[in-house]
Design an enzyme around this catalytic site. Structure first.
Site, mmCIF file in Angstrom:
data_model
loop_
_atom_site.group_PDB
_atom_site.id
_atom_site.type_symbol
_atom_site.label_atom_id
_atom_site.label_comp_id
_atom_site.label_asym_id
_atom_site.label_seq_id
_atom_site.Cartn_x
_atom_site.Cartn_y
_atom_site.Cartn_z
ATOM 1 N N CYS A 87 24.563 27.899 44.999
ATOM 2 C CA CYS A 87 25.648 27.078 44.452
ATOM 3 C C CYS A 87 26.963 27.823 44.684
ATOM 4 O O CYS A 87 27.032 29.035 44.479
ATOM 5 C CB CYS A 87 25.473 26.870 42.955
ATOM 6 S SG CYS A 87 23.847 26.261 42.462
ATOM 7 N N CYS A 141 37.353 17.213 45.331
ATOM 8 C CA CYS A 141 37.223 18.358 46.239
ATOM 9 C C CYS A 141 37.851 18.091 47.601
ATOM 10 O O CYS A 141 38.082 19.021 48.375
ATOM 11 C CB CYS A 141 35.757 18.726 46.418
ATOM 12 S SG CYS A 141 34.890 18.965 44.867
ATOM 13 N N LYS A 174 38.605 35.482 41.412
ATOM 14 C CA LYS A 174 39.035 35.283 40.029
ATOM 15 C C LYS A 174 40.411 35.920 39.864
ATOM 16 O O LYS A 174 40.567 37.126 40.066
ATOM 17 C CB LYS A 174 38.050 35.929 39.059
ATOM 18 C CG LYS A 174 36.689 35.268 39.024
ATOM 19 C CD LYS A 174 35.785 36.003 38.038
ATOM 20 C CE LYS A 174 34.382 35.427 38.058
ATOM 21 N NZ LYS A 174 33.469 36.160 37.161
#
Lengths: 118, 383
Positions: B204, B82, B18
């Site tokens: 995930c 992607c 992040k």
């Protein structure tokens, strides 16, 4: 919001519609819209609304969304065969191989309602 | 020097993490400048740039390089979901083979923290996707339905899926570029929050991640190291799904892999290390068979054998894969090849696999209703 007339027949009860290729007889769902340049190669075909669950999942939205878990899946419709995705409702947890009835729905466009075995 | 040969002359990437306060130019420039240093080249050696990105908006490539004083060289912005980064490499290959350029920079970048979290949004550009989206179709649901069918047909338990996450999280713990650096257990994976049954959160890939990766392709080998060659580059598109399709066969990826093996003149048994598109745990198991490293139906045995671990015969995702390293969409395909170049050159440090000679990168792109995947790419690298 009413029934999406794009892919439901006008009969009672309405049946789902697909586009059937005039030569290959392959079914496309949802059907092509009238102004699609591909529409001339297809005819609208009423589909058998009762099919078999091919696979499914239960989505668990985040708690802060406030949306409860919901089941979705792929159902294989017979006769003019096509695999259609949609919401699965009623009848407890889904199981591959269960029978479902495809019905119009004002919120989701269509739903699959589990048919309880006798 | 073989003028039809393409060399990977330099590679670099940022840590995937992040980074909400870093803007695209700073993020991508870091990867670009480090890739140039790695290649012993300067900006003046670059004749064209291919910039892969999905959600960053128009002319992102030009924004990224504006202050690098590149004197107006061609910049091509590439989007293929992607698979954008892998597609950019593929397009650069074509330009090199056509002798339009001798040296090209490929950069992939994505800042998913800018989207605010949650699943990647579907594009509602067609009737089918609109109808399915109104019923609740989201990207994880496609993989989840595959997982449900997989467990049903193979008579397996969810712990099999969790084992993929455990392997790749361990690999990520060894990779300073990975977002997730904490090893985990099957129990922890299975007890993490349910997302789309049977997939839990730790199965995930993280949706909040930013990152950039860059590599330099050239028809001239000058970096002074043993050359890393691009032996095959394939991009394929998904075909319209039929009612008879088997959602477990990953047709598009199997097709791309067959073409790549043929282009490279090798087979699956020649591959020493793989980076593949494990956006969700089930994907890795399915791709074992699509790529031909496991026979049909034998993916679970391959995973359980330990042969896809870093010390195994065919390590898969030594970087941690998308599950642990993270999946900033436009950067992913490039980052896979960055990792494999490090592996082939013996520069992967703690996560180094045993003297690989041939490496394979596989990346899929997009979910659109009615096709397997929108795109799938397979690249084969050799040293």
């Amino acid at each position: 919001m009413g029934i999406n007339k794009h892919y439901w027949s006008a009969g009672s009860p309405p049946k789902p519609l697909g586009s059937m290729h005039k030569k290959s007889k392959e079914i496309i769902f949802p059907p092509f819209v009238e102004d699609s340049p591909l529409a001339n190669d297809y005819v609208n075909q009423e589909l058998n609304p009762i099919g078999t669950l091919y696979s499914y999942t239960v989505i668990h939205p985040s708690l802060k969304s406030g949306i409860p878990p919901y089941a979705i899946g792929f159902v294989d419709l017979p006769d003019f065969p096509v695999r259609i995705f949609g919401r699965l409702i009623q009848g407890g947890g889904p199981t591959i191989g269960d029978q479902y009835l495809m019905k119009p729905d004002t919120e989701f466009g269509h739903i699959f309602e589990k048919i309880n075995k006798p | 020097m073989n003028k039809n040969m393409i060399y990977i002359e330099g590679v670099a990437m940022t840590r995937f993490d992040k980074q909400p306060n870093t803007l695209a130019p700073e993020l991508a420039q870091s990867a670009i400048l480090n890739a140039l240093r790695d290649a012993n080249l300067t900006l003046k050696d670059i004749e064209a740039i291919y910039c892969a990105n999905v959600f960053g908006g128009m002319i992102l490539g030009q924004l990224i390089v504006r202050d690098l004083q590149l004197q107006g060289i061609p910049i091509y912005n590439v989007e293929n979901a992607c698979a954008s980064g892998a597609t950019a490499v593929h397009l650069a290959k074509h330009a090199l083979l056509a002798e339009q350029y001798k040296t090209i920079l490929v950069v992939g970048i994505e800042q998913l923290t800018q989207l605010g979290g949650g699943t990647i949004p579907l594009q509602l550009n067609d009737h089918k996707t609109r109808v399915y989206s109104s019923s609740g179709l989201v990207l994880p649901s496609i993989y989840a339905m595959r997982a449900t069918r997989y467990l049903h047909e193979r008579n397996e338990e969810p712990s099999l899926l969790a084992q993929v996450a455990v392997k790749n999280r361990f690999n990520g713990s060894l990779n300073p570029y990975a977002q997730q650096r904490t090893p985990t257990t099957i129990e922890a994976v299975l007890s993490s929050r349910m997302i789309a049954e049977p997939l839990t959160l730790m199965q995930c890939c993280p949706s909040q991640v930013d990152g950039a990766a860059a590599l330099i392709l050239s028809t001239e080998h000058k970096n002074g190291r043993k050359p890393v060659k691009l032996l095959a580059s394939i991009v394929q598109s998904g075909m319209q799904e039929k009612h008879t399709d088997d959602i477990l066969d990953a047709e598009i990826t199997a097709r791309a892999a067959r073409m790549a093996y043929e282009q490279a003149g090798i087979g699956p048994s020649d591959i020493d290390v793989i980076e593949l598109h494990d956006a969700f745990t089930i994907a890795e198991l399915i791709y074992y068979e699509a790529l031909g490293i496991a026979k049909p139906g034998e993916g679970p045995q391959l995973l359980r054998s330990g042969e896809t671990e870093i010390g195994g015969k065919i390590p898969v995702n030594p970087s941690g894969g998308l599950l642990a390293k993270g999946h900033p969409l436009g950067a992913t395909g490039v980052a896979q090849m960055v990792e494999l170049t490090w592996q082939l050159e013996g520069r992967a440090k703690e996560r180094q696999v045993n003297k690989p000679q041939i490496a394979l990168a596989q990346c899929t792109g997009g979910g659109i209703a009615g096709v397997d995947h929108a795109a799938s790419s397979v690249h084969i690298l050799g040293i």
